[in-house]
Design a protein around this motif. Structure first.
Motif, mmCIF file in Angstrom:
data_model
loop_
_atom_site.group_PDB
_atom_site.id
_atom_site.type_symbol
_atom_site.label_atom_id
_atom_site.label_comp_id
_atom_site.label_asym_id
_atom_site.label_seq_id
_atom_site.Cartn_x
_atom_site.Cartn_y
_atom_site.Cartn_z
ATOM 1 N N UNK A 97 43.031 61.254 25.106
ATOM 2 C CA UNK A 97 42.499 60.509 26.239
ATOM 3 C C UNK A 97 43.593 60.052 27.196
ATOM 4 N N UNK A 98 44.847 60.094 26.745
ATOM 5 C CA UNK A 98 45.949 59.699 27.622
ATOM 6 C C UNK A 98 45.993 60.588 28.866
ATOM 7 N N UNK A 99 45.627 61.863 28.713
ATOM 8 C CA UNK A 99 45.633 62.784 29.853
ATOM 9 C C UNK A 99 44.687 62.296 30.950
ATOM 10 N N UNK A 100 43.488 61.877 30.552
ATOM 11 C CA UNK A 100 42.535 61.353 31.530
ATOM 12 C C UNK A 100 43.075 60.090 32.191
ATOM 13 N N UNK A 101 43.715 59.230 31.398
ATOM 14 C CA UNK A 101 44.292 58.006 31.956
ATOM 15 C C UNK A 101 45.385 58.336 32.968
ATOM 16 N N UNK A 102 46.169 59.364 32.698
ATOM 17 C CA UNK A 102 47.230 59.776 33.623
ATOM 18 C C UNK A 102 46.629 60.308 34.922
ATOM 19 N N UNK A 103 45.551 61.073 34.811
ATOM 20 C CA UNK A 103 44.900 61.620 35.998
ATOM 21 C C UNK A 103 44.338 60.485 36.866
ATOM 22 N N UNK A 104 43.680 59.521 36.224
ATOM 23 C CA UNK A 104 43.110 58.386 36.958
ATOM 24 C C UNK A 104 44.221 57.573 37.606
#
Length: 415
Positions: free
Chosen positions: A246-253
């Motif tokens: 989920x860190x990837x999604x947090x980075x995108x946001x």
């Protein structure tokens, strides 16, 4: 703030609305297209990748000639036409049932999107005062990211339903928003076409403007940060770190919201070519530093320390991206001779297309298979490219001024 509101009124605000609308459709398309074509249409992942590569390669090859067309016909009319082409292509996806039809539709979509965006940049140069172009361009980038984020959220709803009808609705939306964006652009004042070159005048091709070519190549290296979050970082997180996915999604946001919130503020510091070069160097240094932090995220860190390092690196990268973007926008517009913004912006923008084409292969090999040393090398490339941008831009300035002194007007752009 009052001066910013003054800058962003009228045509600039209309261009931003068009950008917001068109990118909303793109956001939904990017999130849903791969699953639609593989799970609904029945294309294999290899066919999907090959088809997209063909489409964007063709769009890249015809970009400069079509940019020249925008200069000769008029950027507003050209942008409207190509956005309509993108709308037709997006709508045709609902009828695609074979690989050849997919390649055809994807190619028209890529040409329409890329050439429409280049013409839109030329239109920006024609309706906004030169000293305010970078600020307005930053506002357009913020609008672009906001549109992509909203479109991605709509695409997420499509994935939640995961039905053929939901996917078709997403493509229909993309088609409609491109038509809406084209309609919005008709409200921008028309820009007079550039005069036809007189017989015997030197070639005006951007490809003969060696300083501008050098600047564009260096920018290609700097925008390799784009494919990072799409391809390389997901694989890096899974294969080299203990961080949760989920860190990837947090980075995108984090990246998206930061650009929406701060890109205009960052761009205010760029007022001329000197400050633009300074911002590019600072951006390159930050991009290099982010690569070092990314490299440490895979050094046997715990779950939470790896996640913290990744988010820290993403924040540094985003700051570097905003500074680099603001600087290179000023340089790309500042080194463009009058009457040739269509082909020059098409050529400069092609660097983003090339980065998207070669980035997945290069970055995967460099980062996923080589590991931390690959990150250090990539960071060094960012730093070196940013420092080289300064003399390249000065070279371009000297050439542009020499051309004006020779002709008494706009330079020919030839060697």
């Amino acid at each position: 703030m009052d001066s910013l509101k003054t800058t962003l009124r009228g045509s600039a605000r209309t261009l931003a609305v068009g950008q917001l609308i068109s990118k909303t459709g793109d956001g939904a398309y990017y999130v849903t297209s791969a699953l639609f074509f593989t799970q609904v249409v029945g294309l294999s992942p290899a066919e999907l990748g090959l088809g997209l590569t063909i489409a964007w390669t063709v769009a890249l090859a015809v970009g400069v000639p079509l940019g020249h067309l925008a200069d000769r016909v008029g950027p507003r009319e050209t942008a409207v036409f190509f956005f309509c082409c993108a709308a037709v292509a997006a709508g045709s996806y609902v009828f695609v049932r074979s690989f050849p039809l997919f390649v055809l539709a994807a190619t028209v979509y890529a040409i329409g999107q890329r050439s429409g965006s280049a013409a839109q940049q030329a239109l920006l140069a024609g309706v906004v005062q030169k000293g305010k172009i970078t600020t307005v361009r930053a506002f357009l980038q913020a609008a672009s990211n906001a549109g992509l984020a909203f479109g991605a959220a709509l695409g997420g709803m499509v994935l939640l339903f995961d039905t053929r009808e939901a996917y078709l609705t997403a493509f229909a939306l993309n088609s409609v928003v491109f038509l809406a964006a084209a309609l919005v652009l008709t409200r921008v004042p028309t820009v007079a076409p550039a005069p036809v070159s007189s017989e015997g005048e030197k070639s005006r091709s951007v490809l003969k403007d060696r300083p501008y070519v050098a600047v564009s190549v260096l920018n290609l290296i700097l925008v390799l940060h784009g494919p990072l979050i799409d391809v390389a970082l997901p694989l890096w997180i899974v294969t080299h770190t203990e961080a949760p996915k989920w860190v990837l999604a947090a980075m995108f946001v984090l990246n998206t919201l930061a650009v929406v919130a701060f890109q205009v503020r960052v761009a205010r510091g760029v007022t001329d070519m000197t400050s633009a070069g300074r911002y590019v160097v600072k951006g390159g240094l930050l991009l290099g530093l982010s690569c070092v932090v990314f490299a440490y995220s895979g050094s046997g860190s715990s779950v939470w320390s790896a996640a913290l390092l990744l988010l820290t690196a993403a924040a540094i990268q985003t700051a570097g991206e905003m500074m680099q973007s603001a600087g290179t926008w000023e340089i790309s517009f500042g080194l463009t001779p009058d009457g040739r913004h269509g082909q020059y912006q098409a050529f400069f923008g092609s660097g983003h297309t090339v980065a998207e084409l070669i980035g997945p292969l290069v970055l995967t090999g460099l980062l996923v298979y080589w590991g931390p040393p690959g990150w250090i090398l990539l960071g060094a490339l960012f730093v070196v490219a940013s420092f080289l941008m300064v003399p390249a831009a000065k070279w371009g300035e000297r050439r542009l001024n020499a051309g004006k002194a020779t002709t008494g007007a706009s330079p020919s752009g030839a060697e």
